[in-house]
Scaffold this motif. Sequence first.
Motif, PDB file in Angstrom:
ATOM      1  N   LYS A 194       0.817  -1.222   0.000  1.00 23.89           N
ATOM      2  CA  LYS A 194       0.000   0.000   0.000  1.00 23.89           C
ATOM      3  C   LYS A 194       0.848   1.268   0.000  1.00 23.89           C
ATOM      4  N   THR A 195       1.547   1.490   1.123  1.00 21.80           N
ATOM      5  CA  THR A 195       2.196   2.784   1.321  1.00 21.80           C
ATOM      6  C   THR A 195       3.358   2.987   0.354  1.00 21.80           C
ATOM      7  N   GLY A 196       3.284   4.042  -0.426  1.00 23.64           N
ATOM      8  CA  GLY A 196       4.383   4.359  -1.345  1.00 23.64           C
ATOM      9  C   GLY A 196       4.298   3.619  -2.670  1.00 23.64           C
ATOM     10  N   LEU A 219       8.001  12.050  20.185  1.00 23.51           N
ATOM     11  CA  LEU A 219       8.305  10.637  19.913  1.00 23.51           C
ATOM     12  C   LEU A 219       8.753  10.421  18.467  1.00 23.51           C
ATOM     13  N   GLU A 220       8.060  11.039  17.534  1.00 25.90           N
ATOM     14  CA  GLU A 220       8.327  10.771  16.118  1.00 25.90           C
ATOM     15  C   GLU A 220       9.629  11.394  15.628  1.00 25.90           C
ATOM     16  N   SER A 221      10.189  12.335  16.408  1.00 22.70           N
ATOM     17  CA  SER A 221      11.436  12.946  15.934  1.00 22.70           C
ATOM     18  C   SER A 221      12.556  11.913  15.852  1.00 22.70           C
ATOM     19  N   ALA A 222      12.361  10.772  16.485  1.00 24.09           N
ATOM     20  CA  ALA A 222      13.382   9.727  16.416  1.00 24.09           C
ATOM     21  C   ALA A 222      13.018   8.630  15.415  1.00 24.09           C
ATOM     22  N   SER A 223      11.925   8.817  14.663  1.00 24.96           N
ATOM     23  CA  SER A 223      11.474   7.777  13.727  1.00 24.96           C
ATOM     24  C   SER A 223      11.646   8.220  12.276  1.00 24.96           C
ATOM     25  N   GLU A 224      11.864   7.270  11.411  1.00 20.88           N
ATOM     26  CA  GLU A 224      12.033   7.547   9.975  1.00 20.88           C
ATOM     27  C   GLU A 224      10.778   7.190   9.178  1.00 20.88           C
ATOM     28  N   HIS A 225       9.762   6.702   9.888  1.00 21.98           N
ATOM     29  CA  HIS A 225       8.548   6.210   9.221  1.00 21.98           C
ATOM     30  C   HIS A 225       7.833   7.344   8.471  1.00 21.98           C
ATOM     31  N   PRO A 226       7.196   7.057   7.331  1.00 17.69           N
ATOM     32  CA  PRO A 226       6.446   8.102   6.609  1.00 17.69           C
ATOM     33  C   PRO A 226       5.399   8.789   7.492  1.00 17.69           C
ATOM     34  N   GLU A 260       8.431  -2.383  15.296  1.00 18.63           N
ATOM     35  CA  GLU A 260       8.221  -2.525  13.858  1.00 18.63           C
ATOM     36  C   GLU A 260       6.758  -2.830  13.521  1.00 18.63           C
ATOM     37  N   GLY A 261       6.203  -2.062  12.581  1.00 17.00           N
ATOM     38  CA  GLY A 261       4.828  -2.284  12.144  1.00 17.00           C
ATOM     39  C   GLY A 261       3.782  -1.879  13.165  1.00 17.00           C
ATOM     40  N   ARG A 262       4.196  -1.243  14.249  1.00 19.87           N
ATOM     41  CA  ARG A 262       3.255  -0.866  15.297  1.00 19.87           C
ATOM     42  C   ARG A 262       3.357   0.599  15.706  1.00 19.87           C
ATOM     43  N   GLY A 263       4.592   1.111  15.868  1.00 22.27           N
ATOM     44  CA  GLY A 263       4.732   2.500  16.287  1.00 22.27           C
ATOM     45  C   GLY A 263       5.971   2.727  17.126  1.00 22.27           C
ATOM     46  N   LEU A 267      -1.455  -5.455   0.069  1.00 22.71           N
ATOM     47  CA  LEU A 267      -0.917  -5.941   1.335  1.00 22.71           C
ATOM     48  C   LEU A 267      -0.492  -4.729   2.152  1.00 22.71           C
ATOM     49  N   THR A 268      -0.885  -4.699   3.423  1.00 23.18           N
ATOM     50  CA  THR A 268      -0.507  -3.538   4.233  1.00 23.18           C
ATOM     51  C   THR A 268      -0.482  -3.846   5.719  1.00 23.18           C
ATOM     52  N   GLY A 269       0.314  -3.081   6.432  1.00 17.58           N
ATOM     53  CA  GLY A 269       0.335  -3.149   7.887  1.00 17.58           C
ATOM     54  C   GLY A 269      -0.782  -2.314   8.498  1.00 17.58           C
ATOM     55  N   ASP A 270      -1.429  -1.533   7.666  1.00 16.57           N
ATOM     56  CA  ASP A 270      -2.470  -0.629   8.141  1.00 16.57           C
ATOM     57  C   ASP A 270      -3.745  -1.407   8.488  1.00 16.57           C
ATOM     58  N   ASP A 322       5.873 -10.448   8.269  1.00 19.26           N
ATOM     59  CA  ASP A 322       4.947 -11.460   7.750  1.00 19.26           C
ATOM     60  C   ASP A 322       4.542 -11.243   6.293  1.00 19.26           C
ATOM     61  N   LYS A 323       5.018 -10.146   5.676  1.00 19.18           N
ATOM     62  CA  LYS A 323       4.602  -9.867   4.300  1.00 19.18           C
ATOM     63  C   LYS A 323       5.054 -10.957   3.326  1.00 19.18           C
ATOM     64  N   ALA A 324       6.289 -11.431   3.491  1.00 22.45           N
ATOM     65  CA  ALA A 324       6.787 -12.495   2.608  1.00 22.45           C
ATOM     66  C   ALA A 324       5.967 -13.769   2.785  1.00 22.45           C
ATOM     67  N   ILE A 330      10.322  -0.517   1.422  1.00 21.48           N
ATOM     68  CA  ILE A 330      10.165  -0.141   2.820  1.00 21.48           C
ATOM     69  C   ILE A 330       9.296  -1.223   3.452  1.00 21.48           C
ATOM     70  N   ASN A 331       9.879  -2.046   4.279  1.00 18.28           N
ATOM     71  CA  ASN A 331       9.177  -3.165   4.928  1.00 18.28           C
ATOM     72  C   ASN A 331       8.900  -4.364   4.029  1.00 18.28           C
ATOM     73  N   ASP A 332       9.118  -4.240   2.725  1.00 21.25           N
ATOM     74  CA  ASP A 332       8.607  -5.323   1.880  1.00 21.25           C
ATOM     75  C   ASP A 332       9.660  -5.980   0.983  1.00 21.25           C
TER      76      ASP A 332
HETATM   77  P1  ADP Z   1       2.536  -0.224   5.556  1.00 20.56           P
HETATM   78  O1  ADP Z   1       2.320  -1.686   5.403  1.00 20.56           O
HETATM   79  O2  ADP Z   1       1.339   0.542   5.062  1.00 20.56           O
HETATM   80  O3  ADP Z   1       3.813   0.223   4.881  1.00 20.56           O
HETATM   81  P2  ADP Z   1       3.710  -0.267   8.293  1.00 20.56           P
HETATM   82  O4  ADP Z   1       3.846  -1.745   8.416  1.00 20.56           O
HETATM   83  O5  ADP Z   1       4.972   0.510   8.150  1.00 20.56           O
HETATM   84  O6  ADP Z   1       2.627   0.123   7.147  1.00 20.56           O
HETATM   85  O7  ADP Z   1       2.955   0.277   9.605  1.00 20.56           O
HETATM   86  C1  ADP Z   1       1.740  -0.307  10.031  1.00 20.56           C
HETATM   87  C2  ADP Z   1       1.058   0.542  11.082  1.00 20.56           C
HETATM   88  O8  ADP Z   1       1.906   0.668  12.252  1.00 20.56           O
HETATM   89  C3  ADP Z   1       0.773   1.979  10.672  1.00 20.56           C
HETATM   90  O9  ADP Z   1      -0.436   2.082   9.960  1.00 20.56           O
HETATM   91  C4  ADP Z   1       0.704   2.667  12.033  1.00 20.56           C
HETATM   92  O10 ADP Z   1      -0.544   2.433  12.651  1.00 20.56           O
HETATM   93  C5  ADP Z   1       1.758   1.948  12.848  1.00 20.56           C
HETATM   94  N1  ADP Z   1       3.086   2.616  12.844  1.00 20.56           N
HETATM   95  C6  ADP Z   1       4.263   2.097  12.421  1.00 20.56           C
HETATM   96  N2  ADP Z   1       5.285   2.956  12.622  1.00 20.56           N
HETATM   97  C7  ADP Z   1       4.748   4.085  13.146  1.00 20.56           C
HETATM   98  C8  ADP Z   1       5.277   5.361  13.571  1.00 20.56           C
HETATM   99  N3  ADP Z   1       6.561   5.675  13.517  1.00 20.56           N
HETATM  100  N4  ADP Z   1       4.397   6.255  14.069  1.00 20.56           N
HETATM  101  C9  ADP Z   1       3.078   5.978  14.148  1.00 20.56           C
HETATM  102  N5  ADP Z   1       2.521   4.814  13.775  1.00 20.56           N
HETATM  103  C10 ADP Z   1       3.336   3.866  13.296  1.00 20.56           C
END
Ligand code: ADP
Length: 279
Positions: A39-41, A67-74, A97-100, A177-180, A205-207, A226-228
């Motif tokens: 999905k994403t990207g 919190l997010e200033s330390a993350s690279e997630h979109p 990973e995949g959670r936040g 396929l998505t983590g969302d 689990d994507k693979a 990214i993740n996949d």
């Molecule tokens: P996708 O499969 O769309 O690329 P991810 O597997 O990266 O998504 O993330 C799945 C979910 O985990 C997001 O929809 C969000 O709820 C949560 N998540 C992951 N990383 C972050 C983050 N840095 N900040 C907030 N939520 C996050």
Amino acid sequence: ATPTALMVGTGRSAKLGILIKNGEVLETVNQITTVVFDKTGTITEGTPKVTNVIGDEKEVLAIAAALESASEHPLAKAILKQQPNSDYVVENFKSIEGRGVEGEINGEKVFVGSPKLAKSNSFEAEMHQLQNEAKTVVTVGRNQQVIGLVAIQDMAKATAKTAINSLHRRGLKTAMLTGDNELVAQAIADQVGIDTVIANVLPKDKADQVKHLQTNEVVAFVGDGINDAPALATADVGIAMGSGTDVAIESGDIVLVKNDLLDVVKALELSKKTFNRIK
Ligand code: ADP
Ligand code: MG
């Protein structure tokens, strides 16, 4: 397959911005039955923007930004664009990973991420409403309690619908396929016409999801790495977006330099033509 014919075929496609890195997949392309998209990207632009903040907006954004200033997630980038700085300082930062992400502010546990991180959520109604609008909702919490929500929208790419449509016309099935969350995933799939949604899939689990589909289908996977990246490598044909990570470009059999989803269709057509010529 003679090496010369292969070179001609791949050279021609390269001019169109379609790099066939692995000539061995040309034969497999004819057998593909399902095209799976990340999905994403890939289906979406990958440049999400904050659209709504629920709860005490100032406090919710301050915690989220810290919190997010330390993350690279979109999603982190979207939050920091809305709220570039914070008075809070985070200690014991941890990324799940995949959670936040989680950490401590003034000795209190805080988190931002998937609704799954929270035990209870007093904003369920608002959350579902936003998710039905195809917005990804992250919960912001303190001391196990959700104190607010941030809704983030990532628009489907302009050509996604046409690309999916033309895959269907060629008799191919499509999946995303998505983590969302599944409501968001389904809302986006509906916008672009994708048949099947596989949501809540953790990156690791994507693979496995691709492998599972391969019991009945010949699978092409389209992703940005990214993740996949493991899913790209597992698929019968891995198609990487050129804007993706280096590992995507390494893992993909075919690379779409222009990042245009219509090039998925072109890549399949070209591979078929090239294969028929060298057969
Ligand atoms: P996708 O499969 O769309 O690329 P991810 O597997 O990266 O998504 O993330 C799945 C979910 O985990 C997001 O929809 C969000 O709820 C949560 N998540 C992951 N990383 C972050 C983050 N840095 N900040 C907030 N939520 C996050
Ligand atoms: Mg992704």
